[in-house]
Design a protein around this motif. Structure first.
Motif, PDB file in Angstrom:
ATOM      1  N   LEU A 162      26.470  15.141  10.747  1.00 22.98           N
ATOM      2  CA  LEU A 162      26.950  14.683  12.214  1.00 22.98           C
ATOM      3  C   LEU A 162      28.213  13.932  11.994  1.00 22.98           C
ATOM      4  O   LEU A 162      28.796  13.504  10.915  1.00 22.98           O
ATOM      5  N   LEU A 163      28.927  13.887  13.027  1.00 21.11           N
ATOM      6  CA  LEU A 163      30.236  13.286  13.114  1.00 21.11           C
ATOM      7  C   LEU A 163      30.048  11.689  13.112  1.00 21.11           C
ATOM      8  O   LEU A 163      29.094  11.220  13.115  1.00 21.11           O
ATOM      9  N   SER A 164      31.301  11.013  12.771  1.00 18.95           N
ATOM     10  CA  SER A 164      31.212   9.393  12.280  1.00 18.95           C
ATOM     11  C   SER A 164      30.506   8.806  13.370  1.00 18.95           C
ATOM     12  O   SER A 164      31.013   8.974  14.499  1.00 18.95           O
ATOM     13  N   THR A 178      17.276   7.452  18.670  1.00 17.30           N
ATOM     14  CA  THR A 178      17.880   8.520  19.623  1.00 17.30           C
ATOM     15  C   THR A 178      18.936   9.334  18.795  1.00 17.30           C
ATOM     16  O   THR A 178      19.425   8.735  17.789  1.00 17.30           O
ATOM     17  N   LEU A 179      19.292  10.587  19.057  1.00 17.06           N
ATOM     18  CA  LEU A 179      20.289  11.313  18.500  1.00 17.06           C
ATOM     19  C   LEU A 179      20.848  12.129  19.435  1.00 17.06           C
ATOM     20  O   LEU A 179      20.485  12.790  20.444  1.00 17.06           O
ATOM     21  N   ASN A 180      22.511  11.657  19.673  1.00 16.43           N
ATOM     22  CA  ASN A 180      23.020  12.003  20.573  1.00 16.43           C
ATOM     23  C   ASN A 180      23.960  13.397  20.305  1.00 16.43           C
ATOM     24  O   ASN A 180      24.561  13.687  19.133  1.00 16.43           O
ATOM     25  N   PHE A 181      23.957  14.414  21.449  1.00 14.56           N
ATOM     26  CA  PHE A 181      24.431  15.729  21.039  1.00 14.56           C
ATOM     27  C   PHE A 181      25.810  15.833  21.300  1.00 14.56           C
ATOM     28  O   PHE A 181      26.509  17.003  20.749  1.00 14.56           O
ATOM     29  N   THR A 182      26.549  15.267  22.179  1.00 15.65           N
ATOM     30  CA  THR A 182      27.792  15.544  22.481  1.00 15.65           C
ATOM     31  C   THR A 182      28.742  14.308  21.741  1.00 15.65           C
ATOM     32  O   THR A 182      28.328  13.228  21.578  1.00 15.65           O
ATOM     33  N   TYR A 183      30.042  14.601  21.787  1.00 14.34           N
ATOM     34  CA  TYR A 183      31.016  13.588  21.255  1.00 14.34           C
ATOM     35  C   TYR A 183      32.122  13.385  22.312  1.00 14.34           C
ATOM     36  O   TYR A 183      32.846  14.218  22.341  1.00 14.34           O
ATOM     37  N   THR A 184      32.523  12.163  22.754  1.00 10.03           N
ATOM     38  CA  THR A 184      33.462  11.656  23.496  1.00 10.03           C
ATOM     39  C   THR A 184      34.306  10.863  22.749  1.00 10.03           C
ATOM     40  O   THR A 184      34.039   9.861  22.160  1.00 10.03           O
ATOM     41  N   LEU A 389      33.194  19.018  22.893  1.00 11.03           N
ATOM     42  CA  LEU A 389      32.801  18.665  21.755  1.00 11.03           C
ATOM     43  C   LEU A 389      31.337  18.176  21.314  1.00 11.03           C
ATOM     44  O   LEU A 389      31.040  17.180  21.553  1.00 11.03           O
ATOM     45  N   PRO A 390      30.681  19.013  20.376  1.00 15.54           N
ATOM     46  CA  PRO A 390      29.350  18.584  19.808  1.00 15.54           C
ATOM     47  C   PRO A 390      29.591  17.529  18.899  1.00 15.54           C
ATOM     48  O   PRO A 390      30.550  17.300  18.181  1.00 15.54           O
ATOM     49  N   ALA A 391      28.330  16.742  18.631  1.00 14.87           N
ATOM     50  CA  ALA A 391      28.375  15.673  17.622  1.00 14.87           C
ATOM     51  C   ALA A 391      28.157  16.501  16.173  1.00 14.87           C
ATOM     52  O   ALA A 391      28.083  15.585  15.158  1.00 14.87           O
TER      53      ALA A 391
END
Length: 474
Positions: A162-164, A178-184, A389-391
């Motif tokens: 997963l991303l930072s 929780t686990l988040n799927f997109t990255y902003t 961008l996905p996570a």
């Protein structure tokens, strides 16, 4: 966030990006009572199998799986694709898929009755209040999922793909829930084709930015515009600049409501920078009165060179931006040569929040579904279809990306471990509102940097003193 339309009101889109983890001003649904009947019986009893190398979460063959997905601007085909992979691995399992827009209204009664689905995409304007669910112990601990082998490589744990910041974004009191799927990602947007035609280079320092603004203004173009009716947009580069100067110590002091946090040198210096931007006339006239769509349309038409925004901007501007505009995002320039974070550091956070209910009938299946959803195959397909961008790290590798999404990916790669996010906005809505109002006054020359800091600190102190407000720390 409610992405069912590109023309949705700003508070819904913008605030929900910030409130994927905790309750915010969008008033997510969940009554004070979130527990119901059913006694102490375990609804998952008998629905867990043996854990093996090939089945690390102990999914029991042929156990049904119920998946509820927020069907907004991303649709739900990406979720169905992951379900297809699930049934290939567990061919006897029947999946009940539901794509809905009003998650809270659909699921609140089921959480109260202790009959929730097995996995939930808790997103959208009527999402459930995750903080209330967590407090009521209605959300499963995802530690076993994060420590399980990734779907792509059994030698690598899921958490390490997963991303930072993604794991931290979903962690409450030390427990990942929780686990988040997109990255902003947030930054400054500009037209690469315009800059190339004019011979302009993207500035790395604030002094470079001011010098470039003078050149841009002389060329008959406003250097900056912003979404004036919603000054949170211009808060982002200000706060990013402060974080680079003061480092994560400053960010945590703000979030933890520490005394005098808003009067830190990094924040004062950032406020002074944006006061100077306004004082030199580098903000497009009339920006204060513009909505997000109006400001972004003016920018797309070449009336201003820079606009602050998150990584959803390219998607939001489809149909508005001229051909060959070639929009890209850059990091906020460094304030000083002695900043604690590198100039490439960026403000970023994950969203599109998935959870496994604690009272699910098939929690092992819910976690297995997430293990598959957060695979390279699923994430890559999502990036291609959604333009977001996905996570999952590396999910866009090898893909031909649009200019905007490509620049966001490159910014994250350049930042490396130096991504950061503030959490006070999701934790303390009154403080967020006070900051927005103060920054609006600052960039319209009605408040000095010192006055700005004093005003925001007063609001932070009021929240800190209020015993009725639940406090969080990081």
């Amino acid at each position: 966030m409610n992405r069912s339309t590109l023309a949705e009101p700003y508070p819904t889109r913008r605030t929900l990006l910030r409130t994927a983890l905790t309750a915010g001003v969008a008033a997510p649904l969940l009554a004070g009572c979130v527990t119901g009947g059913g006694g102490d019986a375990d609804p998952a009893a008998g629905n867990t199998g043996a854990r093996t190398a090939d089945n690390p979460l102990g999914v029991k063959a042929e156990t049904p799986l119920e998946v509820v997905i927020f069907k907004g601007g991303y649709g739900d085909e990406y979720a169905k694709n992951a379900e297809t992979l699930y049934t290939r691995k567990h061919p006897g399992a029947k999946i009940d898929h539901q794509g809905v827009q009003k998650i809270g209204e659909a699921l609140q009664p089921r959480f109260v009755a202790n009959t929730p689905p097995d996995v939930v995409d808790n997103t959208g304007a009527s999402r459930l209040d995750i903080a209330t669910l967590v407090a009521a112990r209605q959300v499963a601990d995802l530690g076993a999922l994060l420590d399980a082998p990734s779907f792509d490589d059994p030698a690598v744990k899921l958490r390490d793909t997963l991303l930072s910041g993604v794991v931290d974004d979903g962690t409450f009191a030390g427990v990942p829930q929780t686990l988040n799927f997109t990255y902003t990602v947030w930054g400054l947007w500009y037209s690469r084709s315009l800059f190339a035609a004019k011979g302009w280079s993207y500035p790395k320092t604030w002094d470079d930015m001011l010098a470039l603004c003078a050149t841009i203004k002389a060329a008959g173009i406003a250097p900056w515009t912003y979404q004036g009716k919603y000054p949170e947009y211009i808060n982002d580069p200000l706060l990013s600049m402060a974080a680079k100067t003061g480092g994560l110590t400053l960010v945590k002091a703000v979030d933890n409501l520490e005394p005098h946090a808003w009067k830190a040198p990094g924040l004062i210096a950032a406020a002074e920078a944006f006061a100077e931007l306004a004082g030199k006339g580098y903000l497009m006239a009339g920006s204060e009165a513009l909505s997000h769509t109006e400001a972004q349309a003016a920018w797309s038409k070449g009336k201003a060179a820079f606009i602050p925004c998150g990584s959803w901007l390219e998607s939001e501007q489809k149909g508005v931006t001229p051909p060959a505009f070639d929009m890209v995002m850059g990091p906020v320039p460094a304030r000083t040569a002695g900043d604690q974070l590198k100039p490439t550091a960026v403000q970023a956070a994950s969203s599109e929040s998935f959870l496994v209910p604690a009272k699910a009938k098939n929690p092992a299946g819910g976690m297995e579904y997430l293990r598959i959803l957060f695979s390279q195959q699923s994430a890559k397909a999502f990036a291609q279809s959604a333009g977001t961008l996905p996570a999952v790290a590396g999910a866009t590798d090898g893909l031909t990306l649009s200019s905007g999404l490509g620049s966001v990916r490159d910014a994250v790669a350049a930042a490396g471990p130096e991504t950061f996010t503030y959490r006070f906005r999701t934790w303390y809505a009154p403080l967020a509102k006070a900051l927005d109002d103060a920054t609006g006054e600052l960039v319209n020359k009605r408040l000095t940097a010192a006055g700005w800091a004093q005003r925001v600190q007063k609001a932070a102190d009021a929240v800190a003193r209020d015993s009725t407000v639940q406090k969080y720390t990081r």
